[in-house]
Design a protein around this motif. Structure first.
Motif, PDB file in Angstrom:
ATOM      1  N   PRO A   1       0.813  -1.222   0.000  1.00  7.78           N
ATOM      2  CA  PRO A   1       0.000   0.000   0.000  1.00  7.78           C
ATOM      3  C   PRO A   1       0.843   1.267   0.000  1.00  7.78           C
ATOM      4  O   PRO A   1       1.948   1.318   0.546  1.00  7.78           O
ATOM      5  CB  PRO A   1      -0.802  -0.121   1.292  1.00  7.78           C
ATOM      6  N   SER A   2       0.301   2.293  -0.626  1.00  3.19           N
ATOM      7  CA  SER A   2       0.870   3.635  -0.531  1.00  3.19           C
ATOM      8  C   SER A   2       0.055   4.413   0.487  1.00  3.19           C
ATOM      9  O   SER A   2      -1.180   4.403   0.449  1.00  3.19           O
ATOM     10  CB  SER A   2       0.809   4.355  -1.875  1.00  3.19           C
ATOM     11  N   TYR A   3       0.743   5.044   1.393  1.00  7.84           N
ATOM     12  CA  TYR A   3       0.053   5.810   2.431  1.00  7.84           C
ATOM     13  C   TYR A   3       0.021   7.292   2.120  1.00  7.84           C
ATOM     14  O   TYR A   3      -0.147   8.121   3.017  1.00  7.84           O
ATOM     15  CB  TYR A   3       0.720   5.549   3.789  1.00  7.84           C
ATOM     16  N   ARG A   4       0.154   7.614   0.860  1.00  6.89           N
ATOM     17  CA  ARG A   4       0.060   9.007   0.430  1.00  6.89           C
ATOM     18  C   ARG A   4      -1.265   9.216  -0.287  1.00  6.89           C
ATOM     19  O   ARG A   4      -1.636   8.468  -1.189  1.00  6.89           O
ATOM     20  CB  ARG A   4       1.216   9.389  -0.485  1.00  6.89           C
ATOM     21  N   VAL A   5      -1.998  10.247   0.141  1.00  8.04           N
ATOM     22  CA  VAL A   5      -3.276  10.603  -0.474  1.00  8.04           C
ATOM     23  C   VAL A   5      -3.235  12.097  -0.763  1.00  8.04           C
ATOM     24  O   VAL A   5      -3.120  12.921   0.165  1.00  8.04           O
ATOM     25  CB  VAL A   5      -4.467  10.276   0.447  1.00  8.04           C
ATOM     26  N   GLY A   6      -3.295  12.460  -2.031  1.00  4.55           N
ATOM     27  CA  GLY A   6      -3.151  13.870  -2.378  1.00  4.55           C
ATOM     28  C   GLY A   6      -1.797  14.365  -1.950  1.00  4.55           C
ATOM     29  O   GLY A   6      -0.762  13.744  -2.230  1.00  4.55           O
ATOM     30  N   GLU A   7      -1.794  15.447  -1.200  1.00  7.20           N
ATOM     31  CA  GLU A   7      -0.518  16.021  -0.751  1.00  7.20           C
ATOM     32  C   GLU A   7      -0.141  15.580   0.656  1.00  7.20           C
ATOM     33  O   GLU A   7       0.825  16.088   1.229  1.00  7.20           O
ATOM     34  CB  GLU A   7      -0.587  17.549  -0.809  1.00  7.20           C
ATOM     35  N   HIS A   8      -0.878  14.630   1.212  1.00  2.00           N
ATOM     36  CA  HIS A   8      -0.626  14.184   2.583  1.00  2.00           C
ATOM     37  C   HIS A   8      -0.132  12.746   2.617  1.00  2.00           C
ATOM     38  O   HIS A   8      -0.601  11.891   1.866  1.00  2.00           O
ATOM     39  CB  HIS A   8      -1.896  14.298   3.431  1.00  2.00           C
ATOM     40  N   THR A   9       0.826  12.492   3.529  1.00  2.00           N
ATOM     41  CA  THR A   9       1.330  11.145   3.777  1.00  2.00           C
ATOM     42  C   THR A   9       0.949  10.734   5.190  1.00  2.00           C
ATOM     43  O   THR A   9       1.029  11.539   6.128  1.00  2.00           O
ATOM     44  CB  THR A   9       2.859  11.089   3.609  1.00  2.00           C
TER      45      THR A   9
ATOM     46  N   VAL B   1      -6.265   6.161  11.468  1.00  2.00           N
ATOM     47  CA  VAL B   1      -5.058   6.980  11.581  1.00  2.00           C
ATOM     48  C   VAL B   1      -5.282   8.401  11.079  1.00  2.00           C
ATOM     49  O   VAL B   1      -4.328   9.159  10.922  1.00  2.00           O
ATOM     50  CB  VAL B   1      -3.876   6.329  10.830  1.00  2.00           C
ATOM     51  N   GLY B   2      -6.529   8.763  10.810  1.00  2.00           N
ATOM     52  CA  GLY B   2      -6.824  10.157  10.494  1.00  2.00           C
ATOM     53  C   GLY B   2      -6.975  10.482   9.029  1.00  2.00           C
ATOM     54  O   GLY B   2      -6.790  11.647   8.637  1.00  2.00           O
ATOM     55  N   LEU B   3      -7.331   9.507   8.190  1.00  2.00           N
ATOM     56  CA  LEU B   3      -7.482   9.790   6.765  1.00  2.00           C
ATOM     57  C   LEU B   3      -8.452  10.938   6.522  1.00  2.00           C
ATOM     58  O   LEU B   3      -8.112  11.934   5.861  1.00  2.00           O
ATOM     59  CB  LEU B   3      -7.949   8.530   6.026  1.00  2.00           C
ATOM     60  N   PHE B   4      -9.660  10.830   7.040  1.00  2.00           N
ATOM     61  CA  PHE B   4     -10.649  11.899   6.828  1.00  2.00           C
ATOM     62  C   PHE B   4     -10.331  13.112   7.686  1.00  2.00           C
ATOM     63  O   PHE B   4     -10.547  14.257   7.261  1.00  2.00           O
ATOM     64  CB  PHE B   4     -12.058  11.387   7.119  1.00  2.00           C
TER      65      PHE B   4
ATOM     66  N   SER C   1      -3.064   9.130  14.593  1.00  2.00           N
ATOM     67  CA  SER C   1      -3.885  10.191  14.006  1.00  2.00           C
ATOM     68  C   SER C   1      -3.432  11.567  14.492  1.00  2.00           C
ATOM     69  O   SER C   1      -3.508  12.545  13.742  1.00  2.00           O
ATOM     70  CB  SER C   1      -5.366   9.970  14.332  1.00  2.00           C
ATOM     71  N   LEU C   2      -2.950  11.641  15.722  1.00  2.00           N
ATOM     72  CA  LEU C   2      -2.434  12.923  16.226  1.00  2.00           C
ATOM     73  C   LEU C   2      -1.181  13.345  15.469  1.00  2.00           C
ATOM     74  O   LEU C   2      -0.981  14.535  15.186  1.00  2.00           O
ATOM     75  CB  LEU C   2      -2.137  12.810  17.718  1.00  2.00           C
ATOM     76  N   ALA C   3      -0.326  12.363  15.129  1.00  2.00           N
ATOM     77  CA  ALA C   3       0.879  12.684  14.364  1.00  2.00           C
ATOM     78  C   ALA C   3       0.539  13.010  12.911  1.00  2.00           C
ATOM     79  O   ALA C   3       1.153  13.906  12.308  1.00  2.00           O
ATOM     80  CB  ALA C   3       1.851  11.506  14.426  1.00  2.00           C
ATOM     81  N   ASN C   4      -0.442  12.302  12.351  1.00  2.00           N
ATOM     82  CA  ASN C   4      -0.817  12.533  10.960  1.00  2.00           C
ATOM     83  C   ASN C   4      -1.614  13.806  10.752  1.00  2.00           C
ATOM     84  O   ASN C   4      -1.623  14.357   9.644  1.00  2.00           O
ATOM     85  CB  ASN C   4      -1.654  11.337  10.443  1.00  2.00           C
TER      86      ASN C   4
END
Length: 377
Positions: A195-203, A245-248, A275-278
């Protein structure tokens, strides 16, 4: 977003044996015409018995086909039986040859629809979503299951895969509703890369073994669907439930800006910590979502994202959401029956479904993901 391990797109865990109600019917064969698709990756057929007919949930069949059914589960006194279509007498035009050599009756249980052309798979899933919404929520809505970029003709999309290690060093996967293992050299659903954990401009940082959508296109598709229907405004307050982990939460934070507020609630402590770190700037609580909402965050929230596990949010959480008076709720659902049951509870409190999108995040299986928008009527 974080979930216990047996989750979307994997074969269901083997069931506990029922108490027999008479002699076993396993192995009996019937010729029958196949009826409509049902929730769970099978179709409904009726076969003749002494006192009338008996319902059989049939895998490896298509509506309208005439097939030979071999019963795989059931006793004489059961209300319904289970079976496989082991021979096709009159085939549907939507039937294709399964690309995988271990997809079929008595073989690997990981896929439900390899014998079905991809557009027809999506039509079957749409029919299931429509039926569940009509039966459980009394909603009559059109449904189209959308393709998502990232697979190869419905294959090579599973970025995380689990196998069973065999004593001879090979690996395998379980049969449907069974502990038995079928050797599998190459699962055609498995993606060539993780999996890639990058979505748009966020990792995003994700724990080893932690939940993340397995289809490469799923995170971006779901974020886009949720954010477009919520139309979050600067300065608003947002509540992200089953937040993983805070995607939304990360995209909600972008939308509300410095003057807004985002709260994330997640059952898995490690995912909540991540999620706090992300998502620097959010508030996060770890614990059972219903219990957390019973003691914390009692004030008003403008928008809510609800992404529960397969069993749904259920009444306590739905009513806790309603009590916070959001103008809009985006409900992300991996099970249409659970979605429909929860929509009925929302309706009791004056929240109606304004839109629904469905995504084919699990091709070749019966699973489908939905995003529903709820607003106060």
């Amino acid at each position: 977003m974080s979930r216990p391990a047996p989750r979307r797109g994997r074969p269901a865990a083997p069931r506990r044996a029922k108490k027999p109600r008479g002699a076993s019917v396993v192995g009996r064969r019937f010729e029958a015409e196949v009826g409509p698709v049902a929730h769970g990756g099978h179709c409904v057929a009726r076969v003749p018995v002494e006192d009338g007919t008996r319902v059989v949930f049939v895998r490896h069949a298509l509506p309208g086909e005439t097939v030979v059914i071999e019963l795989t589960e059931g006793t004489e006194g059961d209300r319904f039986w289970r079976g496989d279509a082991v021979s096709v007498i009159e085939a549907s035009p939507d039937r294709v040859e399964a690309p995988c050599p271990v997809a079929g009756p008595g073989l690997c249980g990981g896929c439900d629809f390899q014998h079905v052309a991809l557009p027809a798979q999506r039509a079957l899933k749409a029919a299931v979503v429509r039926e569940q919404l009509a039966r459980l929520a009394r909603l009559d809505v059109p449904v189209e299951v959308e393709a998502v970029p990232g697979d190869v003709d419905g294959l090579r999309w599973r970025t995380r895969q689990r196998y069973v290690d065999l004593p001879d060093g090979r690996r395998g996967m379980r049969k449907h509703r069974s502990h038995d293992v079928v050797p599998v050299e190459d699962c055609l659903l498995e993606a060539p890369a993780g999996p890639s954990y990058r979505v748009g401009e966020h990792t995003f940082e994700v724990a080893d073994g932690g939940f993340w959508q397995v289809h490469p296109g799923a995170p971006a598709a779901l974020v886009s669907a949720v954010m477009s229907v919520l139309d979050v405004r600067p300065g608003e307050s947002a509540l992200d439930l089953y937040a993983g982990v805070g995607l939304f939460s990360r995209f909600l934070l972008d939308a509300v800006g410095e003057s807004g507020r985002v709260v994330a609630v997640e059952g898995d402590p490690r995912a909540s910590e991540l999620s706090l770190a992300n998502c620097p700037g959010i508030s996060a609580s770890a614990g059972d979502v219903g219990e957390v909402l019973a003691r914390e965050y009692a004030g008003h929230f403008d928008v809510v994202v609800l992404d529960p596990p397969r069993v749904g949010a259920k009444r306590a959480v739905v009513e806790a959401v309603v009590a916070r008076g959001p103008r809009a709720v985006a409900y992300v659902a991996c099970d249409p029956a659970a979605l429909a049951r929860d929509l009925a509870i929302f309706a009791e409190h004056g929240y109606v479904m304004r839109s629904l999108r469905a995504f084919d995040l699990f091709p070749m299986t019966h699973h489908v993901e939905c995003v529903a928008l709820l607003e106060k009527s």
